[in-house]
Write an enzyme that holds these catalytic residues in place. Structure first.
Site, PDB file in Angstrom:
ATOM      1  N   HIS A 139     -13.055   4.169  -0.818  1.00 36.47           N
ATOM      2  CA  HIS A 139     -12.612   2.832  -0.422  1.00 36.47           C
ATOM      3  C   HIS A 139     -12.616   2.637   1.090  1.00 36.47           C
ATOM      4  CE1 HIS A 139     -11.085   1.311  -4.379  1.00 36.47           C
ATOM      5  NE2 HIS A 139     -11.200   2.599  -4.651  1.00 36.47           N
ATOM      6  N   ASP A 164     -13.010  -0.757   9.068  1.00 43.61           N
ATOM      7  CA  ASP A 164     -12.421  -0.988   7.750  1.00 43.61           C
ATOM      8  C   ASP A 164     -13.478  -0.793   6.677  1.00 43.61           C
ATOM      9  OD1 ASP A 164     -10.313  -1.570   6.064  1.00 43.61           O
ATOM     10  OD2 ASP A 164      -9.776  -3.415   7.102  1.00 43.61           O
TER      11      ASP A 164
END
Length: 485
Positions: A156, A364
């Site tokens: 992730h 991110d």
């Protein structure tokens, strides 16, 4: 079709109708639609966990299998190797990495504990989906116990460049553990490229195709699967009435003011101090917005027992005070800083009444807040998303205003561009962005990944899985068979 077994560091609350967080939303829906098992840590930290700490519960067609962590495991596996070694390095912050041999040793041991707990509950036809950086060695531990299941891994967070990942202690061991999966999934094409480049430089794997490799008699697929949100659900949240938020919206409208909003976990990867500096630069450069622009920064607490996070909180509090002290008037303050969690329902309403969504992480994996901001907008009067080029979402959301979060001038100029953007351009950008997040939503993400995992050839172990590192060999990277180090 085999049962789906999901393993993640934490499990969601299957008793709730809706989950929170990207991982929980996507997985919860997948399990509830197909049935299966979700295994993970239950969040409890106990003095000396034993078999009695394993909990098995059933919610309709889903079984929840959870374990506790001891104080030592929580300190060394979770706070230690996972969040003081892997998290900073995967977010390009090698300067914040705090490596200790006991961290890596405990990280391996807890993954073994996960495997030992899960293995007796597995059926031969199960499809296993492992999530995130906490559990990289899990497939290796399951293979050691004879598992020939299809096992997929999804990261992730970002996968860093070759130079950065090769600087992580035990990176050779981590590579060998990853190569025990049948499908290795990432958020973006850039992550896939970084991983494949690393394999070409630091292993002897054979590339059969750009995203298909052969290693020790096994074929392993690699792919990008950008995670999405439930667009309809979040949009519906933004329509719920809240008198307090509505009064604030009316007040700003009457005073000809507008709101800029950011919502993040309090984390050094999110670029919060840089963002505040950019807003201060905006006020310095465009004084006509004094008394008009209001910046709301929501920073929910995160890993408060890690010193780096306490430092960020202190810095943000000081910057908020300094900016407000310099610019505030008796009826206007430029920055409102909230260091607490806000319910998603309220967040959706705040997004909808904010002209600008300022989402500028330094790095991110995806950033679902950016997609939530888009979903919450009124199509007839949409806000504008300003997005960091280092967020995984930037690979999809090209109609946002893409910025370099390290360049305060560029971010300040983007704020002004958004504040002055004509309505027709705002609508056109929003239509494109909404179409993008609707096409690649949470359901599409899980469907694409699980279809890819089901299509891989089941593993037949033809050799022993990689040996665990010899913990007495020091703290550097461990050379494994096939490594060039």
């Amino acid at each position: 079709m085999g049962r789906l077994v999901v393993v993640s560091n934490r499990t969601g609350d299957l008793g709730k109708k809706t989950q929170t967080g990207g991982l929980a939303v996507g997985i919860g829906d997948a399990l509830k639609s197909s049935g299966g098992m979700w295994m993970g840590w239950n969040g409890d930290v106990v003095d000396s966990p034993d078999s009695s700490n394993t909990q098995l519960e059933t919610y309709e067609n889903v079984t929840s299998l959870t374990i506790s962590l001891s104080v030592e495991e929580h300190e060394n596996y979770y706070l230690g190797f996972a969040n003081k070694v892997l998290w900073p390095s995967f977010h390009y912050r090698l300067d914040l990495m705090d490596y200790r041999t006991k961290f890596a040793k405990c990280y391996a041991a807890v993954n073994r504990k996960f495997a030992n707990t899960l293995h007796p509950h597995l059926r031969d036809s199960d499809l296993i989906w492992v999530h995130d950086y906490h559990l990289i060695p899990l497939a290796s531990e399951l293979r050691r116990k004879g598992s020939a299941h299809r096992i997929g891994f999804f990261l992730h967070v970002p996968f860093p460049s070759v130079d950065v990942f090769s600087a992580v202690p035990r990176h050779g061991w981590l590579r060998e553990c990853l190569l025990q999966y049948d499908l290795i999934g990432f958020q973006t094409k850039n992550d896939v490229q970084n991983f494949c480049s690393y394999l070409k430089e630091h292993s002897e794997v054979k590339f059969l195709a750009p995203n298909l490799i052969k290693w020790r008699g096994r074929t392993i697929s690699i792919g990008d699967f950008p995670i999405g949100i439930d667009v309809g659900q979040f949009s519906a949240m933004s329509h719920v009435s809240d008198k307090g938020i509505e009064l604030e919206r009316v007040r700003r409208s009457l005073l000809k003011r507008f709101q800029i909003i950011s919502a993040d976990r309090l984390d050094y990867s999110k670029g919060l101090p840089e963002r505040m500096k950019a807003f201060r630069k905006f006020l310095d450069s465009y004084p006509e917005y004094l008394g008009r622009a209001e910046y709301l920064q929501i920073a929910s607490p995160s890993r408060e027992d890690v010193s780096a996070y306490a430092d960020i909180r202190s810095e943000l509090e000081q910057m908020t005070g300094a900016v407000n002290g310099k610019y505030a008037d008796f009826n206007w303050a430029p920055i409102q800083y909230i260091n607490q969690s806000i319910p998603r329902e309220k967040l959706a309403l705040l997004f909808r009444c904010s002209l600008i969504g300022l989402i500028t992480p330094l790095r991110d994996g995806m950033n679902l807040v950016a997609k939530e901001y888009i979903a919450a907008q009124d199509p007839e009067d949409p806000g504008i998303l300003i997005l960091s080029k280092f967020a995984g979402a930037a690979e999809e959301l090209g109609d946002a205003l893409i910025v370099n979060p390290y360049d305060t001038n560029e971010v300040a100029q983007a704020i002004r561009k958004a504040a002055t953007m004509p309505m027709e351009e705002r609508k056109a950008r929003h239509r494109t962005l909404l179409s993008q997040i609707s096409d690649q939503d949470a359901q599409q993400w899980q469907n694409e990944y699980l279809a890819a995992l089901r299509s891989v050839q089941a593993t037949v172990p033809r050799s022993a899985p990689p040996s665990l590192p010899n913990w007495n060999e020091g703290q550097g990277g461990v050379a494994m068979p096939g490594s060039r180090h």
